[in-house]
Design a protein around this motif. Sequence first.
Motif, PDB file in Angstrom:
ATOM      1  N   THR A   1      40.756  37.993  34.086  1.00  0.00           N
ATOM      2  CA  THR A   1      39.627  37.947  35.015  1.00  0.00           C
ATOM      3  C   THR A   1      39.657  36.739  35.940  1.00  0.00           C
ATOM      4  O   THR A   1      38.729  36.561  36.725  1.00  0.00           O
ATOM      5  N   CYS A   2      40.695  35.916  35.880  1.00  0.00           N
ATOM      6  CA  CYS A   2      40.776  34.763  36.777  1.00  0.00           C
ATOM      7  C   CYS A   2      40.785  35.236  38.224  1.00  0.00           C
ATOM      8  O   CYS A   2      41.582  36.092  38.595  1.00  0.00           O
ATOM      9  N   GLY A   3      39.882  34.696  39.006  1.00  0.00           N
ATOM     10  CA  GLY A   3      39.760  35.040  40.409  1.00  0.00           C
ATOM     11  C   GLY A   3      38.651  36.029  40.709  1.00  0.00           C
ATOM     12  O   GLY A   3      38.298  36.231  41.863  1.00  0.00           O
ATOM     13  N   LEU A   4      38.084  36.655  39.678  1.00  0.00           N
ATOM     14  CA  LEU A   4      37.050  37.666  39.925  1.00  0.00           C
ATOM     15  C   LEU A   4      35.770  37.065  40.502  1.00  0.00           C
ATOM     16  O   LEU A   4      35.167  37.652  41.399  1.00  0.00           O
TER      17      LEU A   4
ATOM     18  N   ARG B   1      42.579  38.995  48.187  1.00  0.00           N
ATOM     19  CA  ARG B   1      43.563  37.958  47.843  1.00  0.00           C
ATOM     20  C   ARG B   1      43.191  37.238  46.548  1.00  0.00           C
ATOM     21  O   ARG B   1      44.062  36.882  45.756  1.00  0.00           O
ATOM     22  N   ALA B   2      41.902  37.010  46.324  1.00  0.00           N
ATOM     23  CA  ALA B   2      41.473  36.287  45.125  1.00  0.00           C
ATOM     24  C   ALA B   2      41.714  37.116  43.866  1.00  0.00           C
ATOM     25  O   ALA B   2      42.168  36.598  42.849  1.00  0.00           O
ATOM     26  N   HIS B   3      41.418  38.404  43.924  1.00  0.00           N
ATOM     27  CA  HIS B   3      41.678  39.325  42.803  1.00  0.00           C
ATOM     28  C   HIS B   3      41.577  40.726  43.363  1.00  0.00           C
ATOM     29  O   HIS B   3      40.526  41.127  43.851  1.00  0.00           O
TER      30      HIS B   3
ATOM     31  N   LEU C   1      41.427  45.832  33.861  1.00  0.00           N
ATOM     32  CA  LEU C   1      41.694  44.410  34.070  1.00  0.00           C
ATOM     33  C   LEU C   1      42.830  43.925  33.172  1.00  0.00           C
ATOM     34  O   LEU C   1      43.734  43.212  33.615  1.00  0.00           O
ATOM     35  N   PHE C   2      42.797  44.323  31.904  1.00  0.00           N
ATOM     36  CA  PHE C   2      43.833  43.888  30.970  1.00  0.00           C
ATOM     37  C   PHE C   2      45.183  44.516  31.318  1.00  0.00           C
ATOM     38  O   PHE C   2      46.216  43.834  31.312  1.00  0.00           O
ATOM     39  N   GLY C   3      45.184  45.821  31.651  1.00  0.00           N
ATOM     40  CA  GLY C   3      46.428  46.487  32.031  1.00  0.00           C
ATOM     41  C   GLY C   3      47.025  45.892  33.292  1.00  0.00           C
ATOM     42  O   GLY C   3      48.239  45.671  33.384  1.00  0.00           O
ATOM     43  N   ASN C   4      46.180  45.615  34.274  1.00  0.00           N
ATOM     44  CA  ASN C   4      46.615  44.978  35.509  1.00  0.00           C
ATOM     45  C   ASN C   4      47.237  43.616  35.216  1.00  0.00           C
ATOM     46  O   ASN C   4      48.291  43.274  35.749  1.00  0.00           O
ATOM     47  N   TRP C   5      46.607  42.849  34.360  1.00  0.00           N
ATOM     48  CA  TRP C   5      47.096  41.522  33.994  1.00  0.00           C
ATOM     49  C   TRP C   5      48.464  41.628  33.319  1.00  0.00           C
ATOM     50  O   TRP C   5      49.388  40.877  33.650  1.00  0.00           O
ATOM     51  N   LEU C   6      48.596  42.575  32.389  1.00  0.00           N
ATOM     52  CA  LEU C   6      49.877  42.737  31.707  1.00  0.00           C
ATOM     53  C   LEU C   6      50.986  43.111  32.686  1.00  0.00           C
ATOM     54  O   LEU C   6      52.093  42.569  32.625  1.00  0.00           O
ATOM     55  N   ILE C   7      50.697  44.032  33.577  1.00  0.00           N
ATOM     56  CA  ILE C   7      51.702  44.465  34.568  1.00  0.00           C
ATOM     57  C   ILE C   7      52.103  43.301  35.463  1.00  0.00           C
ATOM     58  O   ILE C   7      53.287  43.092  35.716  1.00  0.00           O
TER      59      ILE C   7
END
Length: 105
Positions: A33-36, A53-55, A95-101
Motif C-alpha cells: 500500500t505504499c503510495g496509496l 505515478r504515486a500508485h 494490492l498484494f498480487g500487484n505488489w508481488l508482481i
Amino acid sequence: MALAALAVIPVEQVLHGPLICPFKALMGIDCPTCGLTRSVSMLIHGDLSGSIRAHHLGLLVAGAMAIWALDSFPIVANAWKRFIGYSQSAVMLLLFGNWLILKIV
C-alpha cells in the motif's frame, strides 16, 4: 472519513510528510500500500497523472473507499454487507498480487 480528511489536508503536506510505513521502515522496501495515501490525495485534488505515478491502483482504491463510506449509513440489507466484505477482500488481494508482481518482475 479518510477521503474527507485528505480533501482538506494540502497535497504538499501529504507528499512531504513523515515516513509512517512500519514495513518500509523495517524492511527497506515498499509495502503493497505504499503510495496509496499520496495517490488518493492527489486524485482528490485533481492531479490524475500524479495519482497514477504515486500508485497505479489509487483510483480503484479511492473509488472503493467512496463505496465503503456508504456502509456507515444505516443500511439493513445483508447483501450490501456481504458486498462490502467481498469488495474489501478483493481490493486487498489486488494490492498484494500487484505488489508481488512488481517485486518479482
